[in-house]
Design an enzyme around this catalytic site. Structure first.
Site, short mmCIF file in Angstrom:
data_model
loop_
_atom_site.label_atom_id
_atom_site.label_comp_id
_atom_site.label_asym_id
_atom_site.label_seq_id
_atom_site.Cartn_x
_atom_site.Cartn_y
_atom_site.Cartn_z
N HIS A 235 0.80 -1.23 0.00
CA HIS A 235 0.00 0.00 0.00
C HIS A 235 0.83 1.28 0.00
O HIS A 235 0.28 2.36 -0.02
CB HIS A 235 -0.91 0.02 1.24
CG HIS A 235 -0.15 0.19 2.52
ND1 HIS A 235 0.55 -0.82 3.11
CD2 HIS A 235 0.05 1.27 3.29
CE1 HIS A 235 1.14 -0.39 4.20
NE2 HIS A 235 0.86 0.89 4.34
C1 UD1 Z 1 -1.72 4.89 6.60
C2 UD1 Z 1 -0.37 5.29 7.20
C3 UD1 Z 1 0.66 4.21 6.88
C4 UD1 Z 1 0.17 2.85 7.32
C5 UD1 Z 1 -1.18 2.57 6.69
C6 UD1 Z 1 -1.71 1.24 7.10
C7 UD1 Z 1 0.13 7.70 7.26
C8 UD1 Z 1 0.93 8.76 6.66
N1 UD1 Z 1 0.12 6.52 6.59
O1 UD1 Z 1 -1.57 4.85 5.19
O2 UD1 Z 1 1.86 4.50 7.57
O3 UD1 Z 1 1.11 1.88 6.95
O4 UD1 Z 1 -2.08 3.61 7.07
O5 UD1 Z 1 -2.96 0.97 6.58
O6 UD1 Z 1 -0.48 7.91 8.29
N2 UD1 Z 1 -8.80 4.71 2.55
C9 UD1 Z 1 -10.04 4.12 2.51
N3 UD1 Z 1 -10.63 3.72 3.68
C10 UD1 Z 1 -10.03 3.88 4.87
C11 UD1 Z 1 -8.77 4.50 4.92
C12 UD1 Z 1 -8.15 4.90 3.75
O7 UD1 Z 1 -10.61 3.93 1.45
O8 UD1 Z 1 -10.60 3.48 5.90
C13 UD1 Z 1 -8.12 5.08 1.28
C14 UD1 Z 1 -8.50 6.45 0.79
O9 UD1 Z 1 -8.45 6.41 -0.60
C15 UD1 Z 1 -7.37 7.30 1.32
C16 UD1 Z 1 -6.20 6.37 1.17
O10 UD1 Z 1 -6.73 5.09 1.47
O11 UD1 Z 1 -7.22 8.49 0.61
C17 UD1 Z 1 -5.04 6.67 2.07
O12 UD1 Z 1 -5.43 6.67 3.44
P1 UD1 Z 1 -4.49 7.36 4.54
O13 UD1 Z 1 -5.08 7.23 5.89
O14 UD1 Z 1 -4.10 8.72 4.08
O15 UD1 Z 1 -3.15 6.55 4.47
P2 UD1 Z 1 -2.83 5.01 4.23
O16 UD1 Z 1 -2.30 4.85 2.85
O17 UD1 Z 1 -3.94 4.13 4.68
#
Ligand code: UD1
Length: 367
Positions: free
Chosen positions: A207
């Site tokens: 991811h």
């Molecule tokens: C976050 C953490 C990362 C961790 C990962 C584990 C930061 C900078 N990154 O990354 O260190 O390894 O979590 O999962 O804090 N999204 C959904 N549903 C959700 C959450 C996210 O669809 O419940 C999608 C959305 O498109 C969102 C993207 O994932 O924009 C990124 O989510 P975000 O929380 O920004 O970071 P992660 O990539 O999940």
């Protein structure tokens, strides 16, 4: 009255670290606990499944921040946690890991004079293009109690000028959860449900922005997994960020649920542990999975150029393979041929780290 500390979680990797610390603080009984969920992760498969699966009660406070660009998400958490602190101030805030919720809540707390303890302090990838590395540096710069999981953390903090009195090597709380859950995870026999034999498949998780945000890199990796899957079937629970990136790049057709790479929705902690523990090999860009595979003795191809968890490479089963198909292919063949280093036990990864965290927090608060 006993002082209360906030335990802060926001994203999936926080939950398995919070669970044992919550248990240890409750068992100690000298401090009260308020669970604060920032809402950084919000899909039920990334949240409720973990709370219920790990026996974490419903959060006392939910900040409901949702997704957004790095700055906006961090700012939203900072603003909402600050408002909570102004309304109802705890004796301290305990933050976990390196996600945006970690740094945002640490900053909100310290600015209001609420002391901060950081669980998993001191880890450094020395790669400032990773949002997590910025989160680690800033959180450790403002934390008052720095609880470290592996010796490299001690050296990093000393080099950065953090006073030794603030730092404790406590071990790895995530391994506490693994130790507690492993028996039940094995009983699940997830591989049977997928008609796969133990050691007859590989597990993929991916991811990180460096692997999924560039459509060319993502496409190359997904095609490589399909190719590797013809030698050993692969199982791939797909992170929502990866699925969203694949859809945007028109690559979702590579994420099928049959054939050599079986893709699925995110799975629970126990299901993942069940799959990991019986896998022949794991391909990942996760931080935590490098540690879990080291503990389990499963070969781990870490699809990154660096790691903030060097002990998993020096003494464990993780090997850095970047995202170059040639390197991944070669390492995959070696793992299948059984040419992989054995893991050595890591000091203080013993299932009791959370007790040491709780003892350190209680002593620090002077209760
Ligand atoms: C976050 C953490 C990362 C961790 C990962 C584990 C930061 C900078 N990154 O990354 O260190 O390894 O979590 O999962 O804090 N999204 C959904 N549903 C959700 C959450 C996210 O669809 O419940 C999608 C959305 O498109 C969102 C993207 O994932 O924009 C990124 O989510 P975000 O929380 O920004 O970071 P992660 O990539 O999940």
């Amino acid at each position: 009255m006993n002082p209360t500390v906030d335990l802060i979680a926001g994203a999936r990797p926080n939950f398995m670290k919070l669970a044992p610390v919550l248990g240890a603080l409750r068992a100690d009984g000298r401090v009260g606990v308020r669970i604060v969920h920032t809402g950084q992760h919000y899909d039920p498969g990334m949240n409720e499944v973990f709370f219920s699966g790990l026996g974490i009660p419903k959060p006392d406070v939910h900040l409901d921040v949702g997704s957004g660009p790095q700055g906006a998400q961090t700012a939203r958490i900072l603003e909402r946690y600050e408002a909570l602190l102004m309304e109802d101030r705890p004796a301290a805030a305990v933050v976990f890991g390196d996600v945006n919720s970690t740094v945002a809540c640490a900053l909100a707390a310290v600015k209001l004079g609420v002391p901060v303890a950081h669980v998993e302090a001191g880890l450094r990838s020395f790669d400032r293009t990773m949002p997590e590395e910025i989160n680690r540096l800033l959180t450790d710069a403002v934390a008052d109690l720095l609880l470290v999981s592996e010796p490299s953390g001690l050296a990093n903090l000393r080099r950065e000028g953090v006073a030794d009195e603030k730092v404790r090597l406590v071990g790895n709380v995530m391994i506490d959860t693994l130790v507690a859950e492993l028996g039940r995870a094995r009983e699940l026999r997830m591989c049977d449900n997928l008609s796969l034999a133990p050691r007859g498949y590989g597990l993929v998780t991916m991811h990180r922005p460096s692997n999924v945000d560039d459509p060319e890199v993502l496409g190359r990796l997904l095609r490589l997994f399909l190719e590797l899957g013809s030698d050993l079937p692969l199982v791939f629970p797909v992170h929502p960020r990866t699925r969203a990136a694949a859809e945007k790049a028109g690559l979702q057709w590579l994420l099928g649920d049959g054939g050599p790479m079986r893709c699925m929705q995110p799975i629970s902690y126990r299901e993942n542990l069940s799959l990991m523990a019986s896998a022949r090999v794991v391909l990942t860009d996760s931080g935590g999975i490098q540690e879990e595979t080291t503990f389990l003795g499963i070969p781990c191809l870490t699809m990154r150029d660096n790691t903030e968890r060097p002990i998993t490479v020096e003494r464990g089963t993780s090997r850095l393979v970047g995202h170059d198909p040639e390197r991944i292919r070669a390492a995959f063949a070696e793992a299948l041929a059984g040419r992989w280093r054995e893991a050595e036990p890591i000091p203080l990864w013993d299932g009791h780290a959370a007790e040491r965290v709780a003892a350190a927090v209680v002593e620090w608060l002077g209760v």
